[in-house]
Motif scaffolding. Structure first.
Motif, PDB file in Angstrom:
ATOM      1  N   ASP A 120       0.967  -1.053  -0.406  1.00  0.00           N
ATOM      2  CA  ASP A 120      -0.172  -0.613  -0.280  1.00  0.00           C
ATOM      3  C   ASP A 120       0.519   1.591   0.109  1.00  0.00           C
ATOM      4  O   ASP A 120       1.466   1.727   1.271  1.00  0.00           O
ATOM      5  CB  ASP A 120      -0.899   0.168   1.114  1.00  0.00           C
ATOM      6  N   ILE A 121       0.757   2.156  -1.297  1.00  0.00           N
ATOM      7  CA  ILE A 121       1.389   3.448  -1.252  1.00  0.00           C
ATOM      8  C   ILE A 121       0.451   4.319  -1.068  1.00  0.00           C
ATOM      9  O   ILE A 121      -0.804   4.898  -1.999  1.00  0.00           O
ATOM     10  CB  ILE A 121       2.138   3.528  -2.580  1.00  0.00           C
ATOM     11  N   PHE A 122       0.658   5.534  -0.685  1.00  0.00           N
ATOM     12  CA  PHE A 122      -0.339   6.136  -0.235  1.00  0.00           C
ATOM     13  C   PHE A 122       0.079   7.132   0.593  1.00  0.00           C
ATOM     14  O   PHE A 122       0.918   6.748   1.771  1.00  0.00           O
ATOM     15  CB  PHE A 122      -2.160   6.324   0.554  1.00  0.00           C
ATOM     16  N   ASP A 123      -0.218   8.742   0.596  1.00  0.00           N
ATOM     17  CA  ASP A 123       0.040  10.079   1.346  1.00  0.00           C
ATOM     18  C   ASP A 123       1.455  10.214   1.174  1.00  0.00           C
ATOM     19  O   ASP A 123       1.932  10.747   2.248  1.00  0.00           O
ATOM     20  CB  ASP A 123      -0.422   9.602   2.436  1.00  0.00           C
ATOM     21  N   ASN A 124       1.982   9.899   0.212  1.00  0.00           N
ATOM     22  CA  ASN A 124       3.648  10.117  -0.130  1.00  0.00           C
ATOM     23  C   ASN A 124       3.764  11.508  -1.412  1.00  0.00           C
ATOM     24  O   ASN A 124       2.780  11.962  -1.935  1.00  0.00           O
ATOM     25  CB  ASN A 124       4.426   9.033  -0.606  1.00  0.00           C
ATOM     26  N   GLU A 125       4.773  11.932  -1.267  1.00  0.00           N
ATOM     27  CA  GLU A 125       5.167  13.208  -2.266  1.00  0.00           C
ATOM     28  C   GLU A 125       6.391  12.321  -2.986  1.00  0.00           C
ATOM     29  O   GLU A 125       7.541  11.845  -2.384  1.00  0.00           O
ATOM     30  CB  GLU A 125       5.692  14.340  -1.106  1.00  0.00           C
ATOM     31  N   PHE A 126       6.823  12.493  -4.447  1.00  0.00           N
ATOM     32  CA  PHE A 126       6.938  11.834  -5.499  1.00  0.00           C
ATOM     33  C   PHE A 126       7.452  13.367  -5.996  1.00  0.00           C
ATOM     34  O   PHE A 126       6.738  14.189  -6.766  1.00  0.00           O
ATOM     35  CB  PHE A 126       6.799  11.332  -6.307  1.00  0.00           C
ATOM     36  N   ARG A 127       8.650  14.146  -6.681  1.00  0.00           N
ATOM     37  CA  ARG A 127       8.991  15.409  -6.613  1.00  0.00           C
ATOM     38  C   ARG A 127       9.836  15.271  -7.217  1.00  0.00           C
ATOM     39  O   ARG A 127      11.082  15.238  -6.801  1.00  0.00           O
ATOM     40  CB  ARG A 127       9.112  16.377  -5.664  1.00  0.00           C
ATOM     41  N   ASP A 128      10.512  15.433  -8.816  1.00  0.00           N
ATOM     42  CA  ASP A 128      11.207  16.728  -8.938  1.00  0.00           C
ATOM     43  C   ASP A 128      12.543  14.960  -9.375  1.00  0.00           C
ATOM     44  O   ASP A 128      13.393  15.628  -9.335  1.00  0.00           O
ATOM     45  CB  ASP A 128      11.984  17.382  -9.027  1.00  0.00           C
ATOM     46  N   ASN A 129      12.023  13.975  -9.368  1.00  0.00           N
ATOM     47  CA  ASN A 129      12.598  12.841 -10.289  1.00  0.00           C
ATOM     48  C   ASN A 129      12.958  12.635 -11.266  1.00  0.00           C
ATOM     49  O   ASN A 129      11.861  12.297 -11.808  1.00  0.00           O
ATOM     50  CB  ASN A 129      12.252  11.305  -9.211  1.00  0.00           C
ATOM     51  N   ASN A 130      13.831  13.048 -12.284  1.00  0.00           N
ATOM     52  CA  ASN A 130      13.630  13.306 -14.064  1.00  0.00           C
ATOM     53  C   ASN A 130      13.857  12.094 -14.969  1.00  0.00           C
ATOM     54  O   ASN A 130      13.189  11.779 -16.069  1.00  0.00           O
ATOM     55  CB  ASN A 130      15.243  13.100 -14.125  1.00  0.00           C
ATOM     56  N   THR A 131      13.605  10.395 -14.001  1.00  0.00           N
ATOM     57  CA  THR A 131      12.744   9.254 -14.404  1.00  0.00           C
ATOM     58  C   THR A 131      11.380   9.003 -14.925  1.00  0.00           C
ATOM     59  O   THR A 131      10.847   9.038 -15.132  1.00  0.00           O
ATOM     60  CB  THR A 131      13.313   8.476 -14.637  1.00  0.00           C
ATOM     61  N   GLY A 132      10.961   9.333 -13.115  1.00  0.00           N
ATOM     62  CA  GLY A 132       9.928   8.422 -12.680  1.00  0.00           C
ATOM     63  C   GLY A 132       9.756   8.777 -11.166  1.00  0.00           C
ATOM     64  O   GLY A 132      10.499   8.685 -10.441  1.00  0.00           O
ATOM     65  N   GLY A 133       8.403   9.335 -10.909  1.00  0.00           N
ATOM     66  CA  GLY A 133       8.116   9.382  -9.926  1.00  0.00           C
ATOM     67  C   GLY A 133       8.007   7.376  -9.267  1.00  0.00           C
ATOM     68  O   GLY A 133       8.449   7.627  -7.647  1.00  0.00           O
ATOM     69  N   ILE A 134       6.636   6.948  -9.213  1.00  0.00           N
ATOM     70  CA  ILE A 134       6.698   5.586  -9.098  1.00  0.00           C
ATOM     71  C   ILE A 134       6.705   4.859 -10.418  1.00  0.00           C
ATOM     72  O   ILE A 134       5.990   5.264 -11.024  1.00  0.00           O
ATOM     73  CB  ILE A 134       5.689   5.456  -8.137  1.00  0.00           C
ATOM     74  N   ILE A 135       7.502   3.397  -9.951  1.00  0.00           N
ATOM     75  CA  ILE A 135       7.658   2.607 -11.595  1.00  0.00           C
ATOM     76  C   ILE A 135       7.485   1.154 -10.565  1.00  0.00           C
ATOM     77  O   ILE A 135       8.245   0.507 -10.163  1.00  0.00           O
ATOM     78  CB  ILE A 135       9.412   2.892 -11.868  1.00  0.00           C
ATOM     79  N   HIS A 136       6.340   1.037 -11.029  1.00  0.00           N
ATOM     80  CA  HIS A 136       6.681  -0.341 -10.504  1.00  0.00           C
ATOM     81  C   HIS A 136       6.777  -1.401 -12.407  1.00  0.00           C
ATOM     82  O   HIS A 136       6.054  -1.057 -13.535  1.00  0.00           O
ATOM     83  CB  HIS A 136       4.529  -0.589 -11.252  1.00  0.00           C
ATOM     84  N   ALA A 137       7.597  -2.261 -11.623  1.00  0.00           N
ATOM     85  CA  ALA A 137       7.984  -3.131 -12.676  1.00  0.00           C
ATOM     86  C   ALA A 137       8.612  -4.194 -12.931  1.00  0.00           C
ATOM     87  O   ALA A 137       8.413  -4.734 -11.933  1.00  0.00           O
ATOM     88  CB  ALA A 137       9.769  -2.315 -13.636  1.00  0.00           C
ATOM     89  N   SER A 138       8.670  -4.684 -14.211  1.00  0.00           N
ATOM     90  CA  SER A 138       8.443  -6.446 -13.905  1.00  0.00           C
ATOM     91  C   SER A 138      10.804  -6.783 -14.108  1.00  0.00           C
ATOM     92  O   SER A 138      10.906  -6.319 -15.220  1.00  0.00           O
ATOM     93  CB  SER A 138       8.209  -6.558 -15.030  1.00  0.00           C
ATOM     94  N   TYR A 139      10.604  -7.870 -13.635  1.00  0.00           N
ATOM     95  CA  TYR A 139      11.631  -8.176 -14.250  1.00  0.00           C
ATOM     96  C   TYR A 139      12.209  -8.679 -15.549  1.00  0.00           C
ATOM     97  O   TYR A 139      13.067  -9.018 -15.931  1.00  0.00           O
ATOM     98  CB  TYR A 139      12.036  -9.385 -13.433  1.00  0.00           C
ATOM     99  N   GLN A 140      11.153  -8.560 -16.158  1.00  0.00           N
ATOM    100  CA  GLN A 140      11.492  -9.313 -18.072  1.00  0.00           C
ATOM    101  C   GLN A 140      11.753  -7.863 -18.168  1.00  0.00           C
ATOM    102  O   GLN A 140      11.960  -8.190 -19.454  1.00  0.00           O
ATOM    103  CB  GLN A 140       9.891  -9.380 -18.549  1.00  0.00           C
ATOM    104  N   LEU A 141      12.171  -6.745 -17.886  1.00  0.00           N
ATOM    105  CA  LEU A 141      13.524  -5.640 -18.304  1.00  0.00           C
ATOM    106  C   LEU A 141      14.243  -5.807 -18.628  1.00  0.00           C
ATOM    107  O   LEU A 141      15.200  -5.209 -18.413  1.00  0.00           O
ATOM    108  CB  LEU A 141      13.110  -4.753 -17.705  1.00  0.00           C
ATOM    109  N   PHE A 142      14.784  -6.910 -17.328  1.00  0.00           N
ATOM    110  CA  PHE A 142      16.385  -7.003 -17.258  1.00  0.00           C
ATOM    111  C   PHE A 142      16.924  -8.037 -18.654  1.00  0.00           C
ATOM    112  O   PHE A 142      15.676  -9.543 -18.547  1.00  0.00           O
ATOM    113  CB  PHE A 142      16.493  -7.476 -15.960  1.00  0.00           C
TER     114      PHE A 142
END
Length: 360
Positions: free
Chosen positions: A330-352
């Motif tokens: 559960d991810i809530f009430d957070n602040e993601f700011r000025d991150n140049n690639t992505g704020g929240i990245i839900h990724a798959s190991y198939q990318l590797f």
């Protein structure tokens, strides 16, 4: 030795939210600090006195450092004991430097039941700063892991008895270095420098590092300069990390194969990546699930990736948070700011690519 003083930090009480209060065999709050106090003063014999304390400490004892800078020549290690306090008088006032140590780790606890580490800084270790292995019920409060700017123990201006109390460890995050100065094509470019702090792959890998443990609380703490993760917890059950800060590490906070975690009120800034919550594959004791992450700030995590290798070498700079193969988060009430690639990245190991971190 001094007569022990009462302290308010009692691990069994602070860890009640970790769901461990039903264990009748857990350390009683009154046992902590109920024995002798081994008081270690600064000086040439400080390492010898520390060794005497860590060998002689019995359950209920306190190992206390004065308000001073300590040049320690070996690890402070505890093993197969219980109900021990290690304390200083403030993380800006008690600095344990391991720059000249012959060992890798600063403070190491193995098979300890009931541990409090409070009010001190561990600096310039060759390896990990504060490492807990197979520890049950531990509180790390108001501690700092720190590597001197520009190379840790190999820094041209390391923390020392002459400068430790002049604010050198109060590192701000205003402008991280976004380009790797080791790459020839970046030579001379201003983006390879930060006016706040110079990262280095010569720093130790992990700042605060509990692994294969149970009922861990990290609070009001900080890690600066780790070449892997600043504040890490792995293969552990029931963990709280709160009100802590990680800056100028490769990953600020790394949560690996943890069951039952709560992370709130933390700040990750000027790292390569802010937060990583994931499961690794392989010969590990468990997979992770059940995490709550809220009221955290992840900002300006754009430092170039300066690790020597390993899994986090795959992390792109500018990642606010990454999740990989982790159940029930559960991810809530957070602040993601000025991150140049992505704020929240839900990724798959198939990318590797195969052989570069993809599980079997």
């Amino acid at each position: 030795m001094r007569t022990p003083k009462p302290i308010a930090l009692l691990a069994a009480l602070l860890l009640s939210a970790c769901n461990a209060g039903n264990n009748a065999d857990s350390p009683k709050a009154g046992e902590l600090g109920s024995g002798r106090t081994w008081f270690i003063e600064p000086g040439e014999d400080a390492t010898e006195k520390m060794i005497e304390a860590m060998v002689g400490a019995a359950p209920g004892d306190t190992i206390e450092f004065d308000c001073a800078f300590y040049d320690l020549k070996t690890t402070l290690q505890l093993a197969n004991t219980e109900a021990i306090i290690i304390k200083g008088c403030g993380r800006n006032k008690t600095v344990l430097s391991f720059k000249d140590s012959t060992q890798q780790v600063g403070i190491l606890a193995v098979h300890v039941r009931g541990l409090v580490v409070v009010d001190l800084t561990v600096g310039d270790t060759d390896g990990n700063g504060l490492e807990l292995r197979a520890v049950d019920h531990a509180t790390l409060s108001r501690v700092r892991a720190f590597w001197s700017s520009g190379g840790g123990r190999e820094s041209a201006t390391p923390i020392s008895a002459e400068n430790y109390d002049n604010g050198v460890m109060d590192v701000e995050c205003t402008k991280p270095a976004t380009l790797d100065p080791r790459s020839p094509e970046n030579e001379g470019r201003p983006e390879t420098q930060s006016r706040d702090y110079t990262v280095s792959d010569k720093s130790g890998r992990y700042g605060i590092y509990p692994v294969s443990s149970d009922n861990i609380l990290v609070e009001d703490s900080e890690s600066i300069g780790a070449s892997d993760a600043g504040i890490y917890v792995g293969q552990t059950n029931n963990t709280i990390i709160r009100n802590s800060r990680a800056a100028f590490n490769v990953f600020g906070f790394e949560i690996e194969n943890v069951q039952g975690g709560e992370y709130y009120g933390n700040v990750a800034e000027c790292n390569t990546g802010g937060f990583l919550v994931y499961d690794l594959d392989g010969n590990l004791r468990q997979y992770g699930d059940r995490t709550r992450m809220y009221k955290n700030v992840s900002r300006n995590n754009n430092t170039y990736n300066f690790t020597e290798g390993g899994f986090v070498a795959n992390v792109p700079p500018g990642s606010g948070m990454i999740t990989l193969s982790y159940d029930r988060i559960d991810i809530f009430d957070n602040e993601f700011r000025d991150n140049n690639t992505g704020g929240i990245i839900h990724a798959s190991y198939q990318l590797f690519p195969e052989g570069a971190g993809r599980p079997t």
